[in-house]
Design a protein around this motif. Sequence first.
Motif, PDB file in Angstrom:
ATOM      1  N   ARG A  17     -22.662  19.087  -2.740  1.00  0.00           N
ATOM      2  CA  ARG A  17     -23.259  18.886  -4.135  1.00  0.00           C
ATOM      3  C   ARG A  17     -24.391  18.129  -3.936  1.00  0.00           C
ATOM      4  N   LYS A  18     -24.608  17.236  -2.542  1.00  0.00           N
ATOM      5  CA  LYS A  18     -25.935  16.663  -2.674  1.00  0.00           C
ATOM      6  C   LYS A  18     -26.360  15.806  -4.229  1.00  0.00           C
ATOM      7  N   ARG A  19     -24.890  15.119  -3.756  1.00  0.00           N
ATOM      8  CA  ARG A  19     -25.165  13.489  -4.462  1.00  0.00           C
ATOM      9  C   ARG A  19     -24.425  12.784  -3.436  1.00  0.00           C
ATOM     10  N   PHE A  20     -24.760  11.823  -4.165  1.00  0.00           N
ATOM     11  CA  PHE A  20     -23.569  10.783  -4.070  1.00  0.00           C
ATOM     12  C   PHE A  20     -22.387   9.495  -4.952  1.00  0.00           C
ATOM     13  N   GLU A  21     -21.050   9.653  -4.010  1.00  0.00           N
ATOM     14  CA  GLU A  21     -19.868   9.848  -5.385  1.00  0.00           C
ATOM     15  C   GLU A  21     -19.506   8.707  -4.540  1.00  0.00           C
ATOM     16  N   ILE A  22     -18.020   8.157  -5.637  1.00  0.00           N
ATOM     17  CA  ILE A  22     -17.203   7.464  -5.089  1.00  0.00           C
ATOM     18  C   ILE A  22     -15.547   7.794  -6.118  1.00  0.00           C
ATOM     19  N   LYS A  23     -14.862   7.641  -4.894  1.00  0.00           N
ATOM     20  CA  LYS A  23     -13.147   7.771  -5.482  1.00  0.00           C
ATOM     21  C   LYS A  23     -12.446   6.155  -4.844  1.00  0.00           C
ATOM     22  N   ASN A  24     -11.606   5.816  -5.559  1.00  0.00           N
ATOM     23  CA  ASN A  24     -10.692   5.049  -5.692  1.00  0.00           C
ATOM     24  C   ASN A  24     -10.621   4.585  -4.115  1.00  0.00           C
ATOM     25  N   CYS A  25     -10.050   3.639  -3.164  1.00  0.00           N
ATOM     26  CA  CYS A  25      -9.555   3.842  -1.721  1.00  0.00           C
ATOM     27  C   CYS A  25      -8.654   2.394  -2.191  1.00  0.00           C
ATOM     28  N   TYR A  26      -8.847   1.669  -2.786  1.00  0.00           N
ATOM     29  CA  TYR A  26      -7.916   1.255  -2.534  1.00  0.00           C
ATOM     30  C   TYR A  26      -7.600   0.686  -3.867  1.00  0.00           C
ATOM     31  N   PRO A  27      -6.077   1.176  -3.922  1.00  0.00           N
ATOM     32  CA  PRO A  27      -5.640   0.453  -5.801  1.00  0.00           C
ATOM     33  C   PRO A  27      -5.278   0.018  -6.016  1.00  0.00           C
ATOM     34  N   PHE A  28      -5.360  -1.356  -5.971  1.00  0.00           N
ATOM     35  CA  PHE A  28      -5.271  -2.428  -6.915  1.00  0.00           C
ATOM     36  C   PHE A  28      -6.681  -3.103  -6.504  1.00  0.00           C
TER      37      PHE A  28
ATOM     38  N   MET B  65       1.033  -1.346  -0.039  1.00  0.00           N
ATOM     39  CA  MET B  65       0.149   0.031   0.193  1.00  0.00           C
ATOM     40  C   MET B  65       0.337   0.555   0.065  1.00  0.00           C
ATOM     41  N   PRO B  66       0.717   2.058  -0.945  1.00  0.00           N
ATOM     42  CA  PRO B  66       1.320   3.621  -1.198  1.00  0.00           C
ATOM     43  C   PRO B  66       0.930   4.396   0.270  1.00  0.00           C
ATOM     44  N   CYS B  67       2.409   4.368   1.549  1.00  0.00           N
ATOM     45  CA  CYS B  67       2.471   4.653   2.376  1.00  0.00           C
ATOM     46  C   CYS B  67       3.730   5.760   2.395  1.00  0.00           C
ATOM     47  N   LYS B  68       3.223   6.541   3.709  1.00  0.00           N
ATOM     48  CA  LYS B  68       4.310   7.703   4.256  1.00  0.00           C
ATOM     49  C   LYS B  68       4.962   7.273   5.613  1.00  0.00           C
ATOM     50  N   LYS B  69       5.614   8.413   5.899  1.00  0.00           N
ATOM     51  CA  LYS B  69       6.431   8.396   7.136  1.00  0.00           C
ATOM     52  C   LYS B  69       6.270   9.398   7.681  1.00  0.00           C
ATOM     53  N   SER B  70       5.477   9.295   9.445  1.00  0.00           N
ATOM     54  CA  SER B  70       5.151  10.623   9.490  1.00  0.00           C
ATOM     55  C   SER B  70       4.339  10.036  10.941  1.00  0.00           C
ATOM     56  N   LYS B  71       5.127  10.924  12.276  1.00  0.00           N
ATOM     57  CA  LYS B  71       4.346  11.151  13.200  1.00  0.00           C
ATOM     58  C   LYS B  71       3.075  11.076  13.349  1.00  0.00           C
TER      59      LYS B  71
ATOM     60  N   ALA C   6     -13.979   1.674 -19.920  1.00  0.00           N
ATOM     61  CA  ALA C   6     -14.840   2.271 -19.159  1.00  0.00           C
ATOM     62  C   ALA C   6     -13.794   2.231 -18.118  1.00  0.00           C
ATOM     63  N   LYS C   7     -13.408   3.223 -17.061  1.00  0.00           N
ATOM     64  CA  LYS C   7     -12.624   3.688 -16.005  1.00  0.00           C
ATOM     65  C   LYS C   7     -12.358   2.415 -14.908  1.00  0.00           C
ATOM     66  N   ILE C   8     -11.731   2.035 -14.419  1.00  0.00           N
ATOM     67  CA  ILE C   8     -12.439   1.447 -13.428  1.00  0.00           C
ATOM     68  C   ILE C   8     -12.128   2.057 -11.745  1.00  0.00           C
ATOM     69  N   ILE C   9     -12.805   2.208 -11.177  1.00  0.00           N
ATOM     70  CA  ILE C   9     -12.681   3.173  -9.724  1.00  0.00           C
ATOM     71  C   ILE C   9     -12.363   2.185  -8.424  1.00  0.00           C
ATOM     72  N   GLU C  10     -12.619   0.983  -8.747  1.00  0.00           N
ATOM     73  CA  GLU C  10     -12.585   0.413  -7.602  1.00  0.00           C
ATOM     74  C   GLU C  10     -13.620  -1.011  -7.864  1.00  0.00           C
ATOM     75  N   ASP C  11     -12.903  -2.130  -7.360  1.00  0.00           N
ATOM     76  CA  ASP C  11     -12.527  -4.005  -7.694  1.00  0.00           C
ATOM     77  C   ASP C  11     -13.638  -4.338  -7.360  1.00  0.00           C
ATOM     78  N   ASP C  12     -13.888  -4.434  -5.581  1.00  0.00           N
ATOM     79  CA  ASP C  12     -14.616  -5.474  -4.815  1.00  0.00           C
ATOM     80  C   ASP C  12     -15.183  -4.923  -3.605  1.00  0.00           C
ATOM     81  N   LYS C  13     -14.834  -3.627  -2.915  1.00  0.00           N
ATOM     82  CA  LYS C  13     -14.763  -2.689  -2.046  1.00  0.00           C
ATOM     83  C   LYS C  13     -15.073  -1.453  -2.292  1.00  0.00           C
TER      84      LYS C  13
END
Lengths: 293, 308
Positions: free
Chosen positions: B164-175, B21-27, B148-155
Amino acid sequence: MKNFYKSQLEQQKGKIVWMASYPKSGNTWFRALLSALFYGDVDINKMKTDGIFSSRYLFDSIADFDGRLFDEEEIREQQASIYSHHVKFSQRLEFTKVHDAYILDRNNKPIFPKDISHKVIYLVRNPLDVVASFANHMNTDIDRSIKTMNSDMAYLAAQKNGLNINNQFPQLMYSWSGHVNSWINQKNIPVEIVRYEDMKRAPHKTFSRVIKSLGIKTKRTDISNAIDKTQFDKMQKMEKKKGFKEKNAASKAFFRKGKSGGWIDELNKEQALQIINKHRKTMTKLNYKIPKL
Amino acid sequence: MNFITELYDLKFSSTFPLAKMPCKKSKEAADVYVKKGRLKRPKDGKKGFFYKPFSVISKDSYFLEVPKIAKFKLTKDQIIIHKLRGSTWQDVFAFFFDTVLIVILLMNEKFIIHASAISINKKAYLFCANSGGGKSLLAANFMKTKKAKIIEDDKCLIQYNTRRKRFEIKNCYPFMELWSTDSKYIKDNNKIKPVRRIRSNIQKIQFDIGQVVPKQYTPIEKLILVQIGNEETKVEQEEIKGFQKTKILLAHIQFEYFIAFFQKSKPQFTFISSLASQVSIAHVKRSNLTKADDFIKFIDEELLQKST
C-alpha cells in the motif's frame, strides 16, 4: 565562557559546588550572578549553571531506566551513583542547585557524595522574609507557608498519594531550621554560608568572598558587572517580558519584591511569633536579630 | 514446550510466562529466547565496553542491573534474567517491559518511537514526547472526548506497508499504563479493565486494552511531537520542514543513544528519513506551566479537528 574563568573551572572538573538553600533564599539570584560573572551576561531562562539535583531527566538518562518506577527511598539510594557518574564526563567545575536537605539514604549514606563535592554554598535568608515569598511561590497563603516552614518533614514538589511523576523528584526539606542545620552541621563537605541580607547590603564584598572561597580568582570589574546585570529590577523585567521557566505554574511571578525586612508589612504578630518560636535558635546562630513583638 | 509471546514483531520464547502477556505453548523457533540465570556485571576496563552505574553496553551485548530487583543480560537473540533476592517478579517485569524490551528491539533493528497512538476515523495520530510530556494524558482524554480508539500507549512500532506504500501501525502491547491521576479518563470505559499496579509501591496502573484496540493496521495520518521547554505558558505549533523532521524524529526513538553502540545508525536513519518524508509532522511546544486543559484543547482544535 570567558577564558579567564574557563581555565580555572576546567582545572576543577569532576567536582560539584552544591548551591543549597531553602526555597526563596537567593539561590536563583546567586546562580544568575555566577552566569553573569563567567559569561558576562545573563538570561534568566538560560542560566549557565548546571540544573537542579532533583532532576529526573538526569537520573533517567544515566540510569537507563525510568525513575518514576522507583519510590522516593529507592531513588535516594541511587542518586549518589548517578552524580558520581555524571561528573566523570563534565568538562569543568559544576554548580548544581539543591533544595533537598542534606539527608542520608536508608543505608545511612549521604545522597551527596563527598568525593565529588567541591563545596557547599549555603544560601540563607531571614525566615520571616521567606514566609511571604514562599507563600507566593507555592500560590498559597501565609499560614500555610508557615505550616510548611515549621513542619519537620516538609517536602518540595511532593505529589499527592505518593505519586512521583514530576520532572523533579520530591525533595525532603525538613523545617526551615532543619534544612539549615542539616547543611551547616554536616562534616563531609566544606560549607560557605551566604546570607541573603549580606548579598543585598554588600553584594561586591559578599560575592567576592564566596567566589574566593571556591578557589576562583576574579576581576573586580567582572564582579561589578555581574552585580549590575543581576539587579532585582532587571531580573523582574526579564521575567515580565519573557516569563521564567523555573516559576511554579501556580504562582503569579517568581521575582516578587526581593526586599529584606519586608515581613513587617506582610506578617501579623501571631504569624511572626510562630516562626520565631520555632526557629529562634537557628536564627540566632545565623545572626538574625530576633524582633521584640 | 516453551511459552511463545509475540511482542513488537518479534517472537519471544521463554521457559516461563512473560507476566500477563498473551502467549501460547509451543516448540516453535523464536527470534529471542528468554531464560533465568545467574549474572555478574562485566569487569571494568574491557575494551569496547561503556560503563554506567547500572549498565554496561557494548557492540553486541547489554547488561543492566536494577538495584535490588534484577540483573539482565541481552544479546541479539537472548535475554537472561537474574531476579535478585527480595524482589518480586512483578518488579522484574516492570523493568523488563520498560528498558529491556526496548533494548532488545533495537538490537533487532526494531526502532520504537516514544509515543502514544490513537485512531480517529480509521486514521492514526501519534503523540510523541519524552516521559512526562503528556502522551498518555492526550490519548486517554481523546478516547473519552472524541471517542478515539487507543492503538498504543507508550511505545509505537511503525511499519511500512510495501503493497500500500504507506506507514501504518497496529497494537503490539495490549496494555496501557496510566498514573493514578490520569486513570480518571478511562474509568467509565467498561471494556478497559485495570489489571494491576506496575509495582506494588508505585502508583501506575496497568489496564488491559486488548478488547478496544483496532485489530487491523491503521495508516498514519499525523505525528504530533510535543516538546516541553517553551518558556511561555501558551502552546505553540511550529512547522517542521526538510531535514529538521528527520532530526526531531530521531530524537524520539526510545534509547536513541544506544543505536551507535549497536552499530544500527544506518538502518535507523534509513527508516526514520523515509518516515519523515512521507508523514505529516506537527511540532507542538508547551511549557511546564501550561495547564493540561489548555494543552488538550489546543491539540484538539489546531491539529485533530483540522485534520479529521
